[in-house]
Design a protein around this motif. Sequence first.
Motif, PDB file in Angstrom:
ATOM      1  N   CYS A  54       0.867  -1.170   0.000  1.00 44.62           N
ATOM      2  CA  CYS A  54       0.000   0.000   0.000  1.00 44.62           C
ATOM      3  C   CYS A  54       0.905   1.222   0.000  1.00 44.62           C
ATOM      4  O   CYS A  54       2.049   1.143  -0.439  1.00 44.62           O
ATOM      5  N   SER A  55       0.443   2.339   0.512  1.00 43.71           N
ATOM      6  CA  SER A  55       1.246   3.559   0.430  1.00 43.71           C
ATOM      7  C   SER A  55       2.458   3.540   1.356  1.00 43.71           C
ATOM      8  O   SER A  55       3.450   4.216   1.090  1.00 43.71           O
ATOM      9  N   THR A  57      -3.529  -5.247  -3.409  1.00 46.65           N
ATOM     10  CA  THR A  57      -3.745  -5.528  -1.989  1.00 46.65           C
ATOM     11  C   THR A  57      -4.951  -6.441  -1.801  1.00 46.65           C
ATOM     12  O   THR A  57      -5.008  -7.207  -0.834  1.00 46.65           O
TER      13      THR A  57
END
Length: 485
Positions: A26-27, A88
């Motif tokens: 993810c980020s 994800t």
Amino acid sequence: MDFKKIAEETFEAIGGKENITAAAHCSTRLRLVLKDEEIIDQKKLDELEEVKGTFSTGGQYQIIFGAGIVNEVYKELAKLAGISEMSTKDVKDAGTKKMNILQRFVKILSDIFVPIIPAIVAGGLLMGINNVLTAQNLIIEGKSLVEANPALADLASLINTFANAAFVFLPILIGFSATQRFGGNPYLGAVLGMLMVHPDLLNGYGYGAALIKNDIPVWKIFGFEIEKVGYQGSILPVLVSSFILAKIEINLRRVIPSAIDNLLTPLLTIFITGIITFTVVGPFTRTAGNLLTDGLIWLYDTTGFIGGAIVGLIYAPIVITGMHHSFIAVETQLLADIGKTGGSFIFPIAAMSNVAQGAATIAIFLTTRDKKVKSTASASGISALLGITEPAMFGINLKLRYPFIGAIIGSSAGSSFVTLYKVKAVALGAAGIPGIISIKPTSIIPYIVGMVISFSIAFIVTLVLAKRDERITTTKMSSEKAIYS
């Protein structure tokens, strides 16, 4: 920064190619599904300067690298593991297979309710604004803002209408999201939700009064009577009906010829599910849902501040297991039935827990001399105060243990206080300092005091325990020489 070297060291620490089932990012975090988490070289991971923390949840092992770093590390790791780009969602699906039945159930609830949280938050916050305008003695003694300024009456009415929309038509949102999660056509799920709140039905909020008067409208079909009652603000009935709808649709598509599938499948799916909903599922689950809500309210009203202290003490351990996601459904029901419940008492307790985790982490930031621990603690501590506790809890507090102990003690004290003063939320949101805007206007001051209590006690207890731990200079963090002053 040598991303290839970081990836190689990470790759080796997690057990190599043979131990990786799925990987994505993810980020800020590398999300991995590993065959065996027991073989991870945790010490080696902790020693990597770029690793800000690690934790395991929902069948995934997650490594926090931070924005801008994680994507580069993932590229190199994917090459080493020989895996293609994964989302994800792919990793979540792979991680689900490792869960037990209870964990899967909690994940299902999370998957259904998380997408609709923005709508519930928007409605709840608008409800809070309406309360500010209409609550007496909040700003002007003896009057509300609307009473003092009649020109605001229509604005308050407009906001109230906007606020109620998400809760009045909640079955539509849940029907769409739940049916999609169960593998059915989400638009058929939305139609099912529309059936359950159709204006021709008796409004669900008026069911109790109609039952007392023995004035419930019915359909009389072939000698059977079916109550014409809506399910505004209901959770359980639409959840169960959406599951039935999805299974009926899936099975019908298997037997109906493709030439007439688009005609018959939606027709039969809606008709059959609708009949089952109004004859069996609806009446039974409405009663069950009411009993659950009444039970929670009884528990809250009966146990008082003692119950609040207990829930505050165990809330963070519940978060570790992931079980807190199941609270979303309960909170949504409490907010949907706010006229009866007064709002959610779970949200303020969650906020006390989050603030306490942040306070304990900040105490570590102020006492440690280890640069990596200090860097991780500063960012994760602030994040926890704002409502995101995973980096603080898994990256600092659980690894050192005693900050976690300090945090749950502070959480228990703060939760006891807010429970004593009946602090409730009228909206979902960030459970922490920003949560002030989600709290019932008349409870904002006790909520702030509760946060101060939670923060102060968690901070002080962590400092005291850190002093006691001063003799042990080797921590279980990134360095073998993290000395606490």
